[in-house]
Design an enzyme around this catalytic site. Structure first.
Site, short mmCIF file in Angstrom:
data_model
loop_
_atom_site.label_atom_id
_atom_site.label_comp_id
_atom_site.label_asym_id
_atom_site.label_seq_id
_atom_site.Cartn_x
_atom_site.Cartn_y
_atom_site.Cartn_z
N CYS A 1 0.81 -1.23 0.00
CA CYS A 1 0.00 0.00 0.00
C CYS A 1 0.85 1.28 0.00
CB CYS A 1 -0.95 -0.01 1.19
SG CYS A 1 -0.21 -0.63 2.71
N HIS B 1 -3.01 6.46 4.31
CA HIS B 1 -1.60 6.60 4.66
C HIS B 1 -1.12 7.98 4.18
CE1 HIS B 1 -1.51 2.49 5.66
NE2 HIS B 1 -0.78 1.98 4.70
N1 LIG Z 1 -5.42 -3.66 4.78
C1 LIG Z 1 -4.92 -3.14 3.68
O1 LIG Z 1 -5.31 -2.05 3.32
C2 LIG Z 1 -3.93 -3.85 2.82
C3 LIG Z 1 -3.23 -3.11 1.91
C4 LIG Z 1 -2.38 -3.77 1.02
C5 LIG Z 1 -2.25 -5.14 1.11
N2 LIG Z 1 -2.93 -5.84 2.06
C6 LIG Z 1 -2.79 -7.28 2.10
O2 LIG Z 1 -4.05 -7.84 1.70
C7 LIG Z 1 -4.29 -9.04 2.43
C8 LIG Z 1 -5.60 -8.91 3.19
O3 LIG Z 1 -5.47 -7.85 4.15
P1 LIG Z 1 -6.70 -7.36 5.05
O4 LIG Z 1 -6.20 -6.16 5.71
O5 LIG Z 1 -7.98 -7.29 4.29
O6 LIG Z 1 -6.79 -8.56 6.13
P2 LIG Z 1 -8.00 -8.95 7.10
O7 LIG Z 1 -8.91 -7.80 7.30
O8 LIG Z 1 -7.37 -9.57 8.28
O9 LIG Z 1 -8.79 -10.09 6.27
C9 LIG Z 1 -8.24 -11.37 6.06
C10 LIG Z 1 -9.18 -12.22 5.23
O10 LIG Z 1 -8.59 -13.52 5.10
C11 LIG Z 1 -9.58 -14.51 5.45
N3 LIG Z 1 -8.98 -15.72 6.00
C12 LIG Z 1 -8.24 -15.87 7.12
N4 LIG Z 1 -7.91 -17.18 7.30
C13 LIG Z 1 -8.46 -17.85 6.27
C14 LIG Z 1 -8.48 -19.22 5.89
N5 LIG Z 1 -7.85 -20.16 6.61
N6 LIG Z 1 -9.15 -19.58 4.74
C15 LIG Z 1 -9.77 -18.63 4.00
N7 LIG Z 1 -9.79 -17.32 4.31
C16 LIG Z 1 -9.14 -16.93 5.43
C17 LIG Z 1 -10.42 -13.83 6.51
O11 LIG Z 1 -11.62 -14.52 6.65
P3 LIG Z 1 -12.39 -14.61 8.09
O12 LIG Z 1 -13.09 -13.30 8.27
O13 LIG Z 1 -13.34 -15.74 7.88
O14 LIG Z 1 -11.34 -14.86 9.12
C18 LIG Z 1 -10.55 -12.44 5.87
O15 LIG Z 1 -11.55 -12.48 4.90
C19 LIG Z 1 -3.06 -9.24 3.32
O16 LIG Z 1 -2.13 -10.07 2.66
C20 LIG Z 1 -2.52 -7.84 3.49
O17 LIG Z 1 -1.13 -7.84 3.77
C21 LIG Z 1 -3.77 -5.22 2.92
#
Ligand SMILES: NC(=O)c1ccc[n+]([C@@H]2O[C@H](COP(=O)([O-])OP(=O)(O)OC[C@H]3O[C@@H](n4cnc5c(N)ncnc54)[C@H](OP(=O)(O)O)[C@@H]3O)[C@@H](O)[C@H]2O)c1
Length: 329
Positions: free
Chosen positions: A122, A231
């Site tokens: 990001c 950010h």
């Molecule tokens: N946040 C950001 O703005 C951002 C920016 C750039 C990149 N990223 C990257 O994007 C990815 C997602 O980030 P996020 O912030 O959205 O994370 P998050 O809010 O923690 O969401 C994680 C997702 O993964 C799912 N998950 C967890 N364990 C799982 C499993 N065993 N099988 C299937 N699904 C599973 C969760 O489902 P449940 O709800 O069922 O647990 C949820 O839908 C990460 O790799 C992060 O580094 C994030």
């Protein structure tokens, strides 16, 4: 009609991806996948299914929004099913067979994919949206950057830490090592033997790949701040050629996805609150580094919504380009 699955649909990025599909008028059947914990939940009129080995049968495209370990587990299933994946995790970003794409900067790299395209970090996306015109004009040699990163960068757990601590300052943090309300934390990711965090390495490693500048040097300090979604970044860039600020400003003003907010006399500059819940990166506070008499060094401040342009919107833009290419092939 193509079928698009969102893996990690209940997370901060996955939920935003669903909205971005609608906003960017992407036509297709949509399938929402997450862990067994979320099976049966309803989001935007769709019922979430548990992500299993069979989830990708009949799916054409996957938008990946899970952490690295989960992504690495399901990726072979998606590949076996013949899907093209646009992934948000860092699991594949530096793989030479995986294009790492910001559409406004290196859309042409998409054509080299072998089934996976990675969405950059990001802070890297937001910094490069502000810097790529400068690089085109004057060839950036090195960058010093301090980031001010919103809690949403740590997913739904990061957002809920701030929510809970604003109600009760003694609430125990879950996503962060310390209280984030009324505080800033100068650590994102783990430290290496040189005292540099994994997050801080991303801007150099990913920046080199996206800008096709293998010798770019970046010194980055990443700081978590109690801001919800956007950010901010304070950046000083040194170029190989002298910089004409008017020429660069004009190019920035015309740059897709960028808003030039740079009017210090009227106290106008980028702030995270102004970039919340939209896709443009705001750039301002543009000035020469007075310590460089050759005028090859400039400083700026930029802000962008990191769930949108820093993650979901950028990924959906890549998907739109993929689908357009397929239609015209
Ligand atoms: N946040 C950001 O703005 C951002 C920016 C750039 C990149 N990223 C990257 O994007 C990815 C997602 O980030 P996020 O912030 O959205 O994370 P998050 O809010 O923690 O969401 C994680 C997702 O993964 C799912 N998950 C967890 N364990 C799982 C499993 N065993 N099988 C299937 N699904 C599973 C969760 O489902 P449940 O709800 O069922 O647990 C949820 O839908 C990460 O790799 C992060 O580094 C994030």
């Amino acid at each position: 009609m193509k079928t698009i699955a969102i893996a990690g649909a209940t997370g901060a990025v996955g939920r935003q991806m669903l909205e971005c599909l609608k906003e960017q008028n992407i036509e297709g059947n949509v399938k929402l996948l997450a862990s067994a914990r979320s099976a049966g939940k309803e989001i935007g009129g769709y019922v979430v299914e548990e992500l299993t080995e069979d989830s990708f049968n009949g799916v054409d495209y996957v938008l990946g929004a899970c952490e690295n370990d989960v992504t690495k587990k399901w990726m072979p299933w998606a590949q076996k099913a013949g899907c093209v994946v646009v992934d948000n995790s860092s699991a594949f970003r530096l793989d030479p067979n995986v294009p790492l794409v910001v559409p406004e900067i290196n859309a042409a790299d998409i054509k080299d994919h072998h089934g996976i395209i990675a969405n950059p970090n990001c802070s890297t996306i937001i910094a490069l949206m502000a810097l790529h015109d400068l690089d085109d004009l004057y060839d950036i040699e090195s960058v010093i950057c301090t980031t001010f990163q919103a809690v949403s960068g740590a997913g739904v757990k990061g957002i809920s830490d701030l929510e809970r601590e604003l109600k009760d300052e003694n609430a125990a943090p879950e996503a962060f090592a310390y209280q984030i309300a009324f505080n800033v934390i100068p650590q994102i990711g783990g430290f290496d033997e040189n005292g540099i965090t994994s997050e801080e390495w991303k801007m150099q490693n990913e920046g080199r790949k996206i800008l096709h500048s293998p010798e770019l040097n970046v010194n980055c300090t990443c700081v978590r701040v109690p801001v919800w979604r956007s950010h901010s970044e304070s950046i000083t860039a040194k170029c190989k050629k002298p910089i004409d600020l008017d020429v660069w400003r004009k190019k920035l003003a015309d740059s897709a996805g960028v808003v030039l907010r740079d009017d210090p006399k009227n106290n106008l500059y980028p702030m995270p609150i102004d970039t919340t819940n939209q896709d443009k990166v705001f750039v301002g506070r543009i000035r020469y580094d007075q310590a460089d008499p050759e005028q090859k060094t400039v400083s700026l401040f930029c802000c962008g919504d990191q769930i949108r342009k820093g993650a979901a919107s950028n990924a959906v833009q890549i998907l739109a380009l993929l689908m357009k290419d397929e239609k015209s092939a």
